[in-house]
Design a protein around this motif. Structure first.
Motif, PDB file in Angstrom:
ATOM      1  N   LEU A  85       0.832  -1.204   0.000  1.00  0.00           N
ATOM      2  CA  LEU A  85       0.000   0.000   0.000  1.00  0.00           C
ATOM      3  C   LEU A  85       0.870   1.260   0.000  1.00  0.00           C
ATOM      4  CD1 LEU A  85      -2.720  -1.122   2.577  1.00  0.00           C
ATOM      5  CD2 LEU A  85      -2.754  -1.319   0.090  1.00  0.00           C
ATOM      6  N   ILE A  86       1.947   1.234   0.786  1.00  0.00           N
ATOM      7  CA  ILE A  86       2.856   2.383   0.843  1.00  0.00           C
ATOM      8  C   ILE A  86       3.553   2.574  -0.495  1.00  0.00           C
ATOM      9  CG2 ILE A  86       4.926   3.290   1.970  1.00  0.00           C
ATOM     10  CD1 ILE A  86       4.005   1.644   4.476  1.00  0.00           C
ATOM     11  N   ASP A  87       3.787   1.467  -1.215  1.00  0.00           N
ATOM     12  CA  ASP A  87       4.459   1.543  -2.507  1.00  0.00           C
ATOM     13  C   ASP A  87       3.686   2.415  -3.498  1.00  0.00           C
ATOM     14  OD1 ASP A  87       6.576   0.466  -4.403  1.00  0.00           O
ATOM     15  OD2 ASP A  87       4.754  -0.146  -5.443  1.00  0.00           O
ATOM     16  N   ASN A  88       2.364   2.351  -3.435  1.00  0.00           N
ATOM     17  CA  ASN A  88       1.569   3.211  -4.308  1.00  0.00           C
ATOM     18  C   ASN A  88       1.874   4.681  -4.038  1.00  0.00           C
ATOM     19  OD1 ASN A  88       0.075   1.246  -5.749  1.00  0.00           O
ATOM     20  ND2 ASN A  88      -1.291   0.968  -4.010  1.00  0.00           N
ATOM     21  N   SER A  89       2.013   5.032  -2.753  1.00  0.00           N
ATOM     22  CA  SER A  89       2.295   6.416  -2.388  1.00  0.00           C
ATOM     23  C   SER A  89       3.724   6.819  -2.768  1.00  0.00           C
ATOM     24  CB  SER A  89       2.080   6.621  -0.884  1.00  0.00           C
ATOM     25  OG  SER A  89       0.716   6.524  -0.554  1.00  0.00           O
ATOM     26  N   ARG A  95       7.833  12.160  -8.092  1.00  0.00           N
ATOM     27  CA  ARG A  95       8.226  13.326  -8.885  1.00  0.00           C
ATOM     28  C   ARG A  95       7.851  14.637  -8.204  1.00  0.00           C
ATOM     29  NH1 ARG A  95       6.902  12.041 -15.139  1.00  0.00           N
ATOM     30  NH2 ARG A  95       8.530  13.593 -15.405  1.00  0.00           N
ATOM     31  N   ASN A  96       7.515  14.568  -6.925  1.00  0.00           N
ATOM     32  CA  ASN A  96       7.226  15.804  -6.188  1.00  0.00           C
ATOM     33  C   ASN A  96       8.440  16.724  -6.193  1.00  0.00           C
ATOM     34  OD1 ASN A  96       4.824  14.541  -5.554  1.00  0.00           O
ATOM     35  ND2 ASN A  96       4.891  15.077  -3.383  1.00  0.00           N
ATOM     36  N   THR A  97       8.198  18.010  -6.382  1.00  0.00           N
ATOM     37  CA  THR A  97       9.311  18.963  -6.318  1.00  0.00           C
ATOM     38  C   THR A  97       9.543  19.433  -4.892  1.00  0.00           C
ATOM     39  OG1 THR A  97       7.751  20.749  -6.843  1.00  0.00           O
ATOM     40  CG2 THR A  97       8.962  19.767  -8.679  1.00  0.00           C
ATOM     41  N   GLY A  98       8.531  19.278  -4.059  1.00  0.00           N
ATOM     42  CA  GLY A  98       8.662  19.663  -2.656  1.00  0.00           C
ATOM     43  C   GLY A  98       8.725  18.444  -1.751  1.00  0.00           C
ATOM     44  N   ILE A  99       8.203  18.583  -0.556  1.00  0.00           N
ATOM     45  CA  ILE A  99       8.247  17.513   0.433  1.00  0.00           C
ATOM     46  C   ILE A  99       7.342  16.365   0.002  1.00  0.00           C
ATOM     47  CG2 ILE A  99       7.611  16.919   2.820  1.00  0.00           C
ATOM     48  CD1 ILE A  99       8.400  19.742   3.608  1.00  0.00           C
ATOM     49  N   ARG A 100       7.815  15.136   0.188  1.00  0.00           N
ATOM     50  CA  ARG A 100       6.996  13.950  -0.033  1.00  0.00           C
ATOM     51  C   ARG A 100       6.350  13.589   1.304  1.00  0.00           C
ATOM     52  NH1 ARG A 100      10.893   9.690  -3.016  1.00  0.00           N
ATOM     53  NH2 ARG A 100       8.936   8.534  -3.254  1.00  0.00           N
ATOM     54  N   SER A 101       5.042  13.664   1.365  1.00  0.00           N
ATOM     55  CA  SER A 101       4.329  13.376   2.605  1.00  0.00           C
ATOM     56  C   SER A 101       3.527  12.088   2.445  1.00  0.00           C
ATOM     57  CB  SER A 101       3.391  14.541   2.953  1.00  0.00           C
ATOM     58  OG  SER A 101       2.555  14.201   4.040  1.00  0.00           O
ATOM     59  N   ILE A 102       3.804  11.107   3.283  1.00  0.00           N
ATOM     60  CA  ILE A 102       3.057   9.847   3.298  1.00  0.00           C
ATOM     61  C   ILE A 102       2.685   9.542   4.743  1.00  0.00           C
ATOM     62  CG2 ILE A 102       3.083   7.388   2.772  1.00  0.00           C
ATOM     63  CD1 ILE A 102       5.212   7.964   0.645  1.00  0.00           C
ATOM     64  N   GLN A 103       1.396   9.426   5.005  1.00  0.00           N
ATOM     65  CA  GLN A 103       0.917   9.134   6.354  1.00  0.00           C
ATOM     66  C   GLN A 103       0.233   7.764   6.372  1.00  0.00           C
ATOM     67  OE1 GLN A 103      -1.350  12.402   8.274  1.00  0.00           O
ATOM     68  NE2 GLN A 103      -0.968  13.556   6.399  1.00  0.00           N
ATOM     69  N   LYS A 114     -16.141   1.270  10.653  1.00  0.00           N
ATOM     70  CA  LYS A 114     -15.391   0.059  10.968  1.00  0.00           C
ATOM     71  C   LYS A 114     -13.890   0.363  11.033  1.00  0.00           C
ATOM     72  CE  LYS A 114     -18.759  -3.025   8.751  1.00  0.00           C
ATOM     73  NZ  LYS A 114     -18.993  -4.034   7.693  1.00  0.00           N
ATOM     74  N   PRO A 115     -13.120  -0.503  11.711  1.00  0.00           N
ATOM     75  CA  PRO A 115     -11.659  -0.310  11.740  1.00  0.00           C
ATOM     76  C   PRO A 115     -11.087  -0.252  10.325  1.00  0.00           C
ATOM     77  CG  PRO A 115     -12.330  -1.975  13.325  1.00  0.00           C
ATOM     78  CD  PRO A 115     -13.551  -1.670  12.512  1.00  0.00           C
ATOM     79  N   ALA A 116     -10.060   0.583  10.135  1.00  0.00           N
ATOM     80  CA  ALA A 116      -9.503   0.764   8.797  1.00  0.00           C
ATOM     81  C   ALA A 116      -8.037   1.143   8.862  1.00  0.00           C
ATOM     82  CB  ALA A 116     -10.278   1.844   8.046  1.00  0.00           C
ATOM     83  N   VAL A 117      -7.336   0.873   7.775  1.00  0.00           N
ATOM     84  CA  VAL A 117      -5.970   1.345   7.565  1.00  0.00           C
ATOM     85  C   VAL A 117      -6.033   2.413   6.481  1.00  0.00           C
ATOM     86  CG1 VAL A 117      -3.637   0.755   6.802  1.00  0.00           C
ATOM     87  CG2 VAL A 117      -4.958  -0.881   8.175  1.00  0.00           C
ATOM     88  N   ALA A 118      -5.517   3.596   6.747  1.00  0.00           N
ATOM     89  CA  ALA A 118      -5.530   4.682   5.764  1.00  0.00           C
ATOM     90  C   ALA A 118      -4.102   5.068   5.401  1.00  0.00           C
ATOM     91  CB  ALA A 118      -6.272   5.894   6.321  1.00  0.00           C
ATOM     92  N   VAL A 119      -3.812   5.102   4.108  1.00  0.00           N
ATOM     93  CA  VAL A 119      -2.515   5.573   3.616  1.00  0.00           C
ATOM     94  C   VAL A 119      -2.789   6.833   2.804  1.00  0.00           C
ATOM     95  CG1 VAL A 119      -0.457   5.022   2.280  1.00  0.00           C
ATOM     96  CG2 VAL A 119      -1.656   3.199   3.520  1.00  0.00           C
ATOM     97  N   ILE A 120      -2.208   7.970   3.239  1.00  0.00           N
ATOM     98  CA  ILE A 120      -2.498   9.277   2.656  1.00  0.00           C
ATOM     99  C   ILE A 120      -1.205   9.900   2.144  1.00  0.00           C
ATOM    100  CG2 ILE A 120      -3.493  11.561   3.113  1.00  0.00           C
ATOM    101  CD1 ILE A 120      -4.870  10.204   5.598  1.00  0.00           C
ATOM    102  N   ALA A 187     -11.887  -1.717  -0.144  1.00  0.00           N
ATOM    103  CA  ALA A 187     -10.874  -0.695  -0.415  1.00  0.00           C
ATOM    104  C   ALA A 187     -11.569   0.544  -0.942  1.00  0.00           C
ATOM    105  CB  ALA A 187      -9.868  -1.203  -1.443  1.00  0.00           C
ATOM    106  N   ARG A 188     -11.164   1.703  -0.452  1.00  0.00           N
ATOM    107  CA  ARG A 188     -11.692   2.977  -0.949  1.00  0.00           C
ATOM    108  C   ARG A 188     -10.498   3.844  -1.340  1.00  0.00           C
ATOM    109  NH1 ARG A 188     -16.601   5.499  -0.114  1.00  0.00           N
ATOM    110  NH2 ARG A 188     -17.121   3.882   1.389  1.00  0.00           N
ATOM    111  N   MET A 189     -10.388   4.136  -2.626  1.00  0.00           N
ATOM    112  CA  MET A 189      -9.297   4.969  -3.130  1.00  0.00           C
ATOM    113  C   MET A 189      -9.873   6.322  -3.525  1.00  0.00           C
ATOM    114  SD  MET A 189      -5.970   5.030  -4.088  1.00  0.00           S
ATOM    115  CE  MET A 189      -5.303   3.521  -4.768  1.00  0.00           C
ATOM    116  N   ILE A 190      -9.385   7.387  -2.895  1.00  0.00           N
ATOM    117  CA  ILE A 190      -9.839   8.737  -3.192  1.00  0.00           C
ATOM    118  C   ILE A 190      -8.650   9.516  -3.745  1.00  0.00           C
ATOM    119  CG2 ILE A 190     -10.877  10.844  -2.259  1.00  0.00           C
ATOM    120  CD1 ILE A 190     -11.986   9.097   0.042  1.00  0.00           C
ATOM    121  N   SER A 191      -8.817  10.134  -4.904  1.00  0.00           N
ATOM    122  CA  SER A 191      -7.681  10.779  -5.558  1.00  0.00           C
ATOM    123  C   SER A 191      -8.126  12.026  -6.307  1.00  0.00           C
ATOM    124  CB  SER A 191      -7.031   9.789  -6.538  1.00  0.00           C
ATOM    125  OG  SER A 191      -5.846  10.323  -7.070  1.00  0.00           O
TER     126      SER A 191
END
Length: 209
Positions: A85-89, A95-103, A114-120, A187-191
């Protein structure tokens, strides 16, 4: 459609590509969703919804036991699933020119669902077509053929850096979807693409399957 004779309008794809005489046969195909707008960049008044039908790749069946394999070898398979999942982020922010933020958030508040894992992440985002392609099981994210538009269009493999920053885990299409369904049942992908005002959301669920 209730369009006055003196009123201007455009027809676009969900990626906001205007339909013209030149690209009609390329963009307008059976099942495609189109917008009728006053301008290409018009804000949508309501959310739109479409159902995506696809045939999963056979590798989903013959290789779907990889996390059970990790467990049988005495390894905890959860880190492998989270790594997918983190690999997608990592790929989206490469190619970000600034800070790469992955939470990574583990959500257990029953009042919020319900319980969930969120990768942002703050990556480039995906168009509706790219999000559609992400849903296709076992389809390599770098070498898409035919009508498929890469979900990482223009991807350039990074210069050699520590592997943890390279986004090579899923280089051959090893599935983030398998990881999702190892961890949970939907799975819920929001983009939101960086170049668009539209927010796209994809839901895959065990119930639907």
């Amino acid at each position: 459609f209730g369009i006055a004779s003196d009123e201007n309008f455009v027809i676009t794809t969900t990626n906001r590509k205007e339909i013209t005489e030149d690209n009609f046969s390329e963009l307008v195909q059976d099942g495609v969703t189109l917008y009728l707008l006053q301008s290409v960049d018009q804000m949508l008044l309501l959310a739109t919804k479409e159902r995506i039908d696809f045939l999963p790749h056979y590798d989903t069946l013959v290789k779907s036991g990889m996390y059970e394999y990790y467990a049988s070898e005495g390894q905890n398979p959860l880190p492998f699933a989270l790594a997918e999942l983190i690999d997608n982020s990592l790929s989206a922010t490469s190619r970000n020119t600034g800070i790469r933020s992955i939470q990574i958030k583990l959500l257990f508040d029953d009042s919020q669902g319900k319980p969930a894992v969120a990768v942002i992440d703050n990556g480039s985002g995906m168009t509706s077509k790219q999000l559609n392609n992400w849903a296709v099981y076992r389809l390599s994210k770098f070498t898409r053929q035919g009508d498929f538009e890469s979900d990482h269009s223009g991807y350039v493999r990074p210069l050699p850096v520590p592997r943890s920053l390279n986004s090579d885990i899923s280089y051959f299409g090893v599935g983030g979807k398998q990881a999702v369904f190892f961890v949970g049942q939907s799975a819920r992908m929001i983009s939101k693409p960086a170049s668009s005002q539209d927010v796209h959301e994809l839901v895959l669920s065990k119930e639907d399957f």
